[in-house]
Motif scaffolding. Structure first.
Motif, short mmCIF file in Angstrom:
data_model
loop_
_atom_site.label_atom_id
_atom_site.label_comp_id
_atom_site.label_asym_id
_atom_site.label_seq_id
_atom_site.Cartn_x
_atom_site.Cartn_y
_atom_site.Cartn_z
N SER A 5 0.63 -1.08 -0.03
CA SER A 5 0.03 -0.06 0.04
C SER A 5 0.84 1.24 0.08
O SER A 5 0.24 2.11 0.30
CB SER A 5 -0.82 -0.01 1.18
OG SER A 5 -0.18 0.09 2.46
N LEU A 6 2.02 1.04 -0.23
CA LEU A 6 3.04 2.50 -0.24
C LEU A 6 2.80 3.31 -1.28
O LEU A 6 2.63 2.89 -2.59
CB LEU A 6 4.63 1.85 -0.24
CG LEU A 6 5.60 2.92 -0.39
CD1 LEU A 6 5.44 3.91 1.05
CD2 LEU A 6 6.95 2.61 -0.24
N ALA A 7 2.39 4.42 -1.13
CA ALA A 7 2.14 5.48 -2.15
C ALA A 7 3.07 6.75 -1.65
O ALA A 7 3.14 7.25 -0.48
CB ALA A 7 0.89 5.66 -2.45
N HIS B 60 -0.90 11.39 -8.09
CA HIS B 60 -2.16 10.78 -8.70
C HIS B 60 -1.65 9.40 -9.21
O HIS B 60 -2.37 8.33 -9.20
CB HIS B 60 -2.83 11.53 -9.83
CG HIS B 60 -4.01 10.81 -10.54
ND1 HIS B 60 -5.12 10.76 -9.94
CD2 HIS B 60 -3.96 10.43 -11.80
CE1 HIS B 60 -5.78 10.04 -10.84
NE2 HIS B 60 -5.40 10.09 -11.84
N ASP B 61 -0.61 9.31 -9.84
CA ASP B 61 -0.10 8.04 -10.86
C ASP B 61 0.44 7.20 -9.62
O ASP B 61 0.16 5.91 -9.81
CB ASP B 61 1.09 8.39 -11.66
CG ASP B 61 0.81 9.33 -12.79
OD1 ASP B 61 -0.60 9.16 -13.32
OD2 ASP B 61 1.70 9.66 -13.34
N SER B 62 0.95 7.65 -8.41
CA SER B 62 1.33 6.71 -7.26
C SER B 62 0.12 5.91 -6.86
O SER B 62 0.28 4.83 -6.23
CB SER B 62 2.20 7.54 -6.43
OG SER B 62 2.53 6.61 -5.14
N ALA B 63 -0.94 6.83 -6.66
CA ALA B 63 -2.06 6.41 -5.71
C ALA B 63 -2.91 5.41 -6.72
O ALA B 63 -3.19 4.24 -6.34
CB ALA B 63 -3.19 7.33 -5.47
N ARG B 64 -2.88 5.31 -8.04
CA ARG B 64 -3.48 4.59 -8.95
C ARG B 64 -2.64 3.39 -9.14
O ARG B 64 -3.40 2.31 -9.26
CB ARG B 64 -3.51 5.57 -10.38
CG ARG B 64 -4.39 4.49 -11.17
CD ARG B 64 -4.45 5.28 -12.71
NE ARG B 64 -3.11 5.71 -13.25
CZ ARG B 64 -2.98 6.47 -14.38
NH1 ARG B 64 -4.11 7.08 -15.04
NH2 ARG B 64 -1.59 6.83 -14.65
N ALA B 65 -1.31 3.53 -8.98
CA ALA B 65 -0.62 2.20 -9.20
C ALA B 65 -0.85 1.12 -7.95
O ALA B 65 -0.58 0.12 -8.18
CB ALA B 65 1.25 2.65 -8.92
#
Length: 258
Positions: free
Chosen positions: A41-43, A55-60
């Motif tokens: 769950s790391l972002a 945004h890209d980190s949370a979507r990944a």
């Protein structure tokens, strides 16, 4: 005496013909499995990251839930007063490499950054040499850096303090995210750019066969003559012996090996 050792490779990175292959299904120990599960769950969440990166980190996290842990790395972390910690060096393979980098930074780089030693000074001049000569006005300030570097090397410490700045050896963990598992055959990725068309022939029709040297032609004729002497009859124009009739009138073809 400090001993050198190689960086440990994780089970998820197995060596194949001198290369590293990432295998998310490799067996793990309970500690490694717990660490991988805690990092799924790391972002990014810091305010210094741009909005598209957040945004890209949370979507990944949703699109690429599987993670593979890369080998751990070590670096220098600096903290002055109540400020937040900041990285002070690049990644190193082992903690000993990070300590050696910190010792060099304390005796050579930090004195030049703070103006205690001129940048145009000789490369051999560092905090130890200036303190030993005791002829420079900032010798007392350089003695603090020299003492911190000595304690770091002698005791293999992971934290030293000099001039209200705490230097620590930090352990960095890197991960690689994998997408959701797919079923079926793997996709073959072709080259994105098409091959350039062949240039038109200069004279007459195109020659699809490469030009052969005269020596290759002579070797081919010599090999054909030797094969005809071996089989006792002329060869087929394509290079293999003709079919021989059997006693019953049937022919047994001799198949050319592929």
């Amino acid at each position: 005496m400090l001993r050198f050792r190689r960086a440990r490779v994780e089970p998820a990175m197995c060596s194949l013909a001198g290369r590293f292959v990432l295998d998310p299904d490799a067996p793990l120990s309970p500690l490694q499995a717990a660490e991988r599960l805690s990092l799924r769950s790391l972002a990014y969440s810091g305010t210094r990251f741009p909005e598209p990166v957040l945004h890209d980190s949370a979507r990944a996290v949703e699109s690429h839930p599987d993670v593979v842990l890369m080998p751990p790395a070590f670096l220098i972390v600096e903290r002055t007063g109540t400020e937040s910690s900041t990285p002070g060096s690049g990644l190193q393979a082992t903690a000993h490499d990070a300590r050696r980098t910190l010792a060099f930074a304390l005796t050579w780089m930090e004195p030049r950054t703070r103006g205690l030693i001129p940048y145009d000074a000789e490369p051999e001049i560092d905090a130890h040499t200036v303190v030993a000569e005791n002829t420079s006005p900032p010798a007392a300030e350089l003695a603090v850096f020299a003492d911190a570097a000595h304690r770091l090397r002698a005791g293999q410490l992971n934290e030293v303090e000099a001039h209200d700045t705490v230097y620590r050896i930090g352990r960095a963990r890197r991960l690689l995210r994998w997408g959701r598992r797919r079923t079926g055959k793997p996709t073959l990725f072709r080259h994105q750019h098409p091959r350039p068309p062949c240039p038109p022939p200069a004279h007459g029709r195109a020659r699809h066969r490469p030009l052969r040297r005269a020596g290759g032609r002579r070797r081919a004729l010599t090999a054909r003559a030797g094969a005809e002497r071996f089989f006792g009859e002329p060869l087929h124009p394509r290079g293999w012996p003709r079919a021989k009739p059997l006693a019953g009138g049937r022919e047994l073809p001799i198949v050319q090996p592929s």
